[in-house]
Motif scaffolding. Structure first.
Motif, PDB file in Angstrom:
ATOM      1  N   ALA A  25      26.737  38.306  24.992  1.00 38.50           N
ATOM      2  CA  ALA A  25      25.671  39.208  24.900  1.00 38.50           C
ATOM      3  C   ALA A  25      25.361  40.117  25.988  1.00 38.50           C
ATOM      4  O   ALA A  25      24.831  41.214  25.998  1.00 38.50           O
ATOM      5  CB  ALA A  25      24.631  38.354  24.290  1.00 38.50           C
ATOM      6  N   GLY A  26      25.649  39.332  27.259  1.00 36.45           N
ATOM      7  CA  GLY A  26      25.405  40.125  28.763  1.00 36.45           C
ATOM      8  C   GLY A  26      26.250  41.298  28.907  1.00 36.45           C
ATOM      9  O   GLY A  26      25.818  42.291  29.124  1.00 36.45           O
ATOM     10  N   TRP A  29      25.314  44.073  26.454  1.00 36.12           N
ATOM     11  CA  TRP A  29      24.147  44.712  26.932  1.00 36.12           C
ATOM     12  C   TRP A  29      24.343  45.715  28.063  1.00 36.12           C
ATOM     13  O   TRP A  29      24.113  46.995  28.130  1.00 36.12           O
ATOM     14  CB  TRP A  29      23.307  43.676  27.484  1.00 36.12           C
ATOM     15  N   ILE A  32      26.048  48.659  26.256  1.00 31.76           N
ATOM     16  CA  ILE A  32      25.230  49.655  25.537  1.00 31.76           C
ATOM     17  C   ILE A  32      24.283  50.442  26.363  1.00 31.76           C
ATOM     18  O   ILE A  32      24.135  51.432  26.083  1.00 31.76           O
ATOM     19  CB  ILE A  32      24.393  48.600  24.548  1.00 31.76           C
ATOM     20  N   PHE A  33      23.388  49.650  27.409  1.00 33.51           N
ATOM     21  CA  PHE A  33      22.435  50.469  28.042  1.00 33.51           C
ATOM     22  C   PHE A  33      22.965  50.789  29.497  1.00 33.51           C
ATOM     23  O   PHE A  33      22.129  51.374  30.312  1.00 33.51           O
ATOM     24  CB  PHE A  33      21.395  49.263  28.439  1.00 33.51           C
ATOM     25  N   THR A  35      23.986  49.562  32.208  1.00 33.95           N
ATOM     26  CA  THR A  35      23.549  48.973  33.425  1.00 33.95           C
ATOM     27  C   THR A  35      24.343  49.265  34.622  1.00 33.95           C
ATOM     28  O   THR A  35      25.649  49.178  34.671  1.00 33.95           O
ATOM     29  CB  THR A  35      23.434  47.435  33.211  1.00 33.95           C
ATOM     30  N   SER A  42      24.989  44.264  37.584  1.00 30.38           N
ATOM     31  CA  SER A  42      25.411  43.840  36.292  1.00 30.38           C
ATOM     32  C   SER A  42      25.970  42.422  36.147  1.00 30.38           C
ATOM     33  O   SER A  42      25.594  41.864  35.062  1.00 30.38           O
ATOM     34  CB  SER A  42      26.358  45.032  35.803  1.00 30.38           C
ATOM     35  N   PHE A  50      21.618  36.264  31.073  1.00 34.15           N
ATOM     36  CA  PHE A  50      21.946  35.966  29.569  1.00 34.15           C
ATOM     37  C   PHE A  50      22.831  34.566  29.459  1.00 34.15           C
ATOM     38  O   PHE A  50      22.474  33.956  28.614  1.00 34.15           O
ATOM     39  CB  PHE A  50      23.091  37.000  29.210  1.00 34.15           C
TER      40      PHE A  50
END
Length: 88
Positions: A25-26, A29, A32-33, A35, A42, A50
């Motif tokens: 999930a991290g 993330w 998607i975003f 980072t 990150s 996470f």
């Protein structure tokens, strides 16, 4: 004793699985975003946020079903014992 052992077993397996899902999930993330990776930000986000959250949620989620199964199994055994005593 059986209930506690199964709950601890569920906790361990749930924590391992939850940590793996937390890392996944991290990583999602971060992609998607978008980072930034300035000075490893990150990586720290994934492994210090996470992963522990996933391990905690997975541990609880793994311990509860194992404990419920063990409690139900113990309850069924007691019911069979009482029924056998009544038949005598």
């Amino acid at each position: 004793m059986k209930i506690a052992l199964l709950a601890l077993l569920g906790l361990a397996f749930g924590a391992l699985g939850g940590a793996a899902l937390g890392i996944s999930a991290g990583l999602a993330w971060i992609e998607i975003f978008r980072t930034p990776n300035f000075e490893g930000y990150s990586g720290m986000l994934v492994f210090f946020t996470f992963m522990p959250l996933g391990a905690a949620i997975g541990g609880i989620g793994g311990a509860l079903p194992f404990a419920v199964i063990a409690i139900r199994d113990a309850g069924i055994g007691i019911a069979h014992e009482q029924a056998a005593r009544r038949e005598r």
